[in-house]
Each structure stands twice: as C-alpha cells, then as structure tokens.
Design a protein around this motif. Structure first.
Motif, mmCIF file in Angstrom:
data_model
loop_
_atom_site.group_PDB
_atom_site.id
_atom_site.type_symbol
_atom_site.label_atom_id
_atom_site.label_comp_id
_atom_site.label_asym_id
_atom_site.label_seq_id
_atom_site.Cartn_x
_atom_site.Cartn_y
_atom_site.Cartn_z
ATOM 1 N N VAL A 220 0.856 -1.186 0.000
ATOM 2 C CA VAL A 220 0.000 0.000 0.000
ATOM 3 C C VAL A 220 0.894 1.240 0.000
ATOM 4 O O VAL A 220 2.119 1.141 0.092
ATOM 5 N N THR A 221 0.248 2.411 -0.120
ATOM 6 C CA THR A 221 0.964 3.667 0.080
ATOM 7 C C THR A 221 0.421 4.321 1.350
ATOM 8 O O THR A 221 -0.803 4.334 1.570
ATOM 9 N N LEU A 222 1.319 4.807 2.202
ATOM 10 C CA LEU A 222 0.896 5.491 3.424
ATOM 11 C C LEU A 222 0.935 7.004 3.182
ATOM 12 O O LEU A 222 1.944 7.529 2.708
ATOM 13 N N LEU A 223 -0.183 7.666 3.486
ATOM 14 C CA LEU A 223 -0.248 9.119 3.363
ATOM 15 C C LEU A 223 -0.047 9.691 4.764
ATOM 16 O O LEU A 223 -0.860 9.442 5.667
ATOM 17 N N ILE A 224 1.044 10.392 4.966
ATOM 18 C CA ILE A 224 1.354 10.948 6.289
ATOM 19 C C ILE A 224 1.064 12.442 6.253
ATOM 20 O O ILE A 224 1.645 13.176 5.454
ATOM 21 N N SER A 225 0.154 12.857 7.141
ATOM 22 C CA SER A 225 -0.244 14.266 7.171
ATOM 23 C C SER A 225 0.713 15.043 8.074
ATOM 24 O O SER A 225 0.634 14.982 9.301
ATOM 25 N N GLU A 226 1.594 15.749 7.425
ATOM 26 C CA GLU A 226 2.698 16.452 8.102
ATOM 27 C C GLU A 226 2.227 17.270 9.301
ATOM 28 O O GLU A 226 2.818 17.226 10.381
ATOM 29 N N LYS A 227 1.124 18.015 9.135
ATOM 30 C CA LYS A 227 0.694 18.928 10.197
ATOM 31 C C LYS A 227 0.086 18.179 11.387
ATOM 32 O O LYS A 227 -0.058 18.744 12.473
ATOM 33 N N ASP A 228 -0.259 16.911 11.196
ATOM 34 C CA ASP A 228 -0.868 16.134 12.282
ATOM 35 C C ASP A 228 0.137 15.298 13.075
ATOM 36 O O ASP A 228 -0.231 14.686 14.077
ATOM 37 N N VAL A 229 1.380 15.249 12.602
ATOM 38 C CA VAL A 229 2.385 14.434 13.303
ATOM 39 C C VAL A 229 2.861 15.188 14.548
ATOM 40 O O VAL A 229 3.342 16.311 14.442
ATOM 41 N N PRO A 230 2.699 14.571 15.741
ATOM 42 C CA PRO A 230 3.120 15.259 16.967
ATOM 43 C C PRO A 230 4.646 15.321 17.082
ATOM 44 O O PRO A 230 5.331 14.351 16.763
ATOM 45 N N VAL A 231 5.142 16.467 17.529
ATOM 46 C CA VAL A 231 6.591 16.682 17.658
ATOM 47 C C VAL A 231 6.853 17.274 19.044
ATOM 48 O O VAL A 231 6.143 18.188 19.466
ATOM 49 N N ILE A 232 7.841 16.746 19.752
ATOM 50 C CA ILE A 232 8.187 17.276 21.079
ATOM 51 C C ILE A 232 8.665 18.722 20.914
ATOM 52 O O ILE A 232 9.483 19.025 20.041
ATOM 53 N N GLU A 233 8.130 19.585 21.781
ATOM 54 C CA GLU A 233 8.472 21.001 21.671
ATOM 55 C C GLU A 233 9.981 21.201 21.825
ATOM 56 O O GLU A 233 10.617 20.555 22.647
#
Ligand code: CO
Ligand code: CO
Ligand code: CO
Length: 321
Positions: A220-233
């Motif tokens: 399959v292809t995974l669509l990763i939504s950049e703005k939804d990926v949590p990032v440690i401040e």
C-alpha cells in the motif's frame, strides 16, 4: 552494506516460523502449538541519557516494545551488558541494571539470565520473549486502503538526545523526551481485539523508515499528514541549529525515492526521519474502529494521534501530505 551482509543468512527452513528475519518486522515469531507462539526480540544500545537509572529503564522499555508491536505479551528477558572496565564506575552500572529491572517489573517481565562482556563502549539492553495467540498476532503486513494511521508518541527523541550530547537544547524539552522514552507501549497487547490490522514501533529508522517497511509489506501507500504528526516542543529549534543525529542522513538515503515529500520543508523532513529511541507504536486500523479504540487508549493513559491514512499502492510508498 549491512543489508548485503544479512542477505547471506541462509537459514534452515522451518514451517513453525510465522515471522522470520526476512520480513523486516519488529520481532521473530515462532509457533509452539496451535494456541501459542513465541515472540522473540533483542535490542541494546549505547547510553542515550546521562542518568544511569533512566538509561536502564529506557533500554528495557525499548526492548519490550517490539513484543508489544506484534500484539504479544512480554514474559521474560535476558540482559545484555557491555561495560568498559575501570572507566564506568561500579555504582553507575548498578543503577543501569536497577533501572532496567524496575521497568521490566512494571511490564510484568522477569529476568532469567543474561550475558556481560568488557567492551570499550558501554551498551545495555535485553533479549525479550513474549507470547501471542497466533490469531492475535499483529504484523506490519496487513494495512489496507481506507485504514487510518495512529501514532502513540511524539517525534524528536533522536534530535533532543543528540542535543544533550552537545549541551544544546532546553531542559524542559529534554525532560519531556525522557518521559516519553520511559513509557511502555503497553497498548500493544490488546490491539487485535480492538481492530488494529497492522502495527510497528518507531525506532532507529524513524517514523518514515518504519512506515516504509509497513507500506512495502502491506503493498500500500501510506499518506502521512505532516501537520498532524506530533513533535516534542523544542525539536525543530534544534534542527534549525543544525543538531542532527547521523541517523537522519542514513534514513534519508535508505528511503531515497520511496518518499514523495509534498510541501514538507527541510526541518520537518528531518523530524520525520529522526531515529527514535523507545518510540511509539504506529498502527493501521479501519476508519470505523478508530474512535472507539482512541477512547480505549486514552482511558489507558496512552496518548494517540491520527497522523494519516492508507491508500492503494501508488508510485511512492509514502506520500507526505
Ligand atoms: Co521494532
Ligand atoms: Co527492535
Ligand atoms: Co554467557
């Protein structure tokens, strides 16, 4: 280079091997009888934090994580300790071992042995054995178009721990990174009951490297939504100061043409490639199961974010959108 070396493993075929080393999954799985299979993994690494007790705990949380990622219940472990004699004091080693044992206790895992060697560079970790019912086994090969993708820990631990080594970064960000690395991925053992189809834990290859393994195994292809990926401040600020673990370069090379980057800028690309220590679980499950499972995770104290979806196989295995 390593891929060429490992490709030489010409092992004995055995019908009881449910997941073998050729599968690029989190752990090997071996069928014992029709109701039980063993989930087997090993993981050890050099210190990621200065505090020896926390290092031991993180090494243990990271090692059991591969069992959880396969839907298994970790049961027992063997410790692996490589220590520079005369360089690291005995009481520090004691703290490392105590930290590891404490974390394994929290996971319900008993230590039944281990092996120690002298080594110029300190390393610590565990081989962990778990059990899974064969019909509850979760691999990285069953993600299906229409599924949603959940992630249970934010990204940035590789960048932040590299910052610690160079004396860069905010104390608060470092404490947050450590608290995430300490967390057990316990949510793993009830994944199958809750409709999860595929899972993997995020470690050295970064979110996108492990996502690539899932995409390839599942076709399959995974669509990763950049703005939804949590990032440690504080992570992105370090990237902008050029604090980059070497693993990011390797992961970028490994992923090559398999990622369509969309509008993701250089900084976010680095975060998506950041090698994680004791990272979260990436899970693929049907959209109609998502809301209920997120409630279950939240009730269990496991953070969770919807970070994308699964599509039919396209030209790139991963699209950042
Ligand atoms: Co893994
Ligand atoms: Co592993
Ligand atoms: Co021995």
């Amino acid at each position: 280079m390593l891929e060429r070396v490992l490709a030489q493993i010409d092992t004995l075929p055995d019908p009881n091997v449910l997941v073998g080393f050729d599968k690029a999954d989190d752990a090997g799985v071996y069928l014992l009888n029709e109701n039980e299979a063993i989930v087997q993994t090993v993981d050890f690494f050099t210190p990621v934090v200065d505090d020896p007790f926390a290092y031991g705990q993180i090494a243990a949380a990271n090692a059991v994580s591969d069992v959880y990622a396969m839907g298994g219940r970790p049961v027992f472990a063997l410790s692996l300790l490589c220590f520079p004699l005369g360089v690291v004091e005995e009481n520090l080693l004691i703290e490392v071992v105590k930290g590891g044992t404490a974390k394994l206790k929290e996971a319900g895992v008993t230590v039944i042995g281990g092996h120690s060697v002298q080594d110029p560079e300190m390393k610590f970790g565990y081989a962990v054995s778990g059990l899974v019912r064969p019909d509850r086994l979760i691999t990285n090969a069953e993600a299906r178009p229409g599924d949603v993708l959940l992630l249970t820990k934010p990204l940035g631990t590789g960048i932040i721990t590299t910052g610690i080594k160079f004396g860069k970064g905010e104390r608060s960000a470092q404490e947050e990174a450590v608290s995430w690395m300490l967390q057990l991925n316990k949510s793993g053992s009830d994944m199958s009951e809750n409709g999860v189809r595929a899972a993997t834990d995020i470690t050295g290859y970064g979110l996108l490297g492990h996502a690539l393994e899932m995409a390839r195994a599942s076709n399959v292809t995974l669509l990763i939504s950049e703005k939804d990926v949590p990032v440690i401040e504080g992570t992105k600020a370090l990237v902008e100061k050029k604090i980059l673990p070497g693993g990011i370069v390797n992961n970028r090379r490994y992923l090559g043409e398999e990622v369509a980057w969309g509008n993701a800028g250089e900084t976010m690309q680095s975060v998506l490639l950041d090698p994680q220590t004791s990272g979260g679980l990436l899970m693929s499950l049907p959209a109609d199961k998502m809301a209920r499972y997120r409630e279950i995770l939240t009730e269990a104290g496991t953070a969770n974010w919807v970070i994308g979806e699964v599509a039919e196989q396209r030209q790139s295995a991963i699209e950042v959108v």
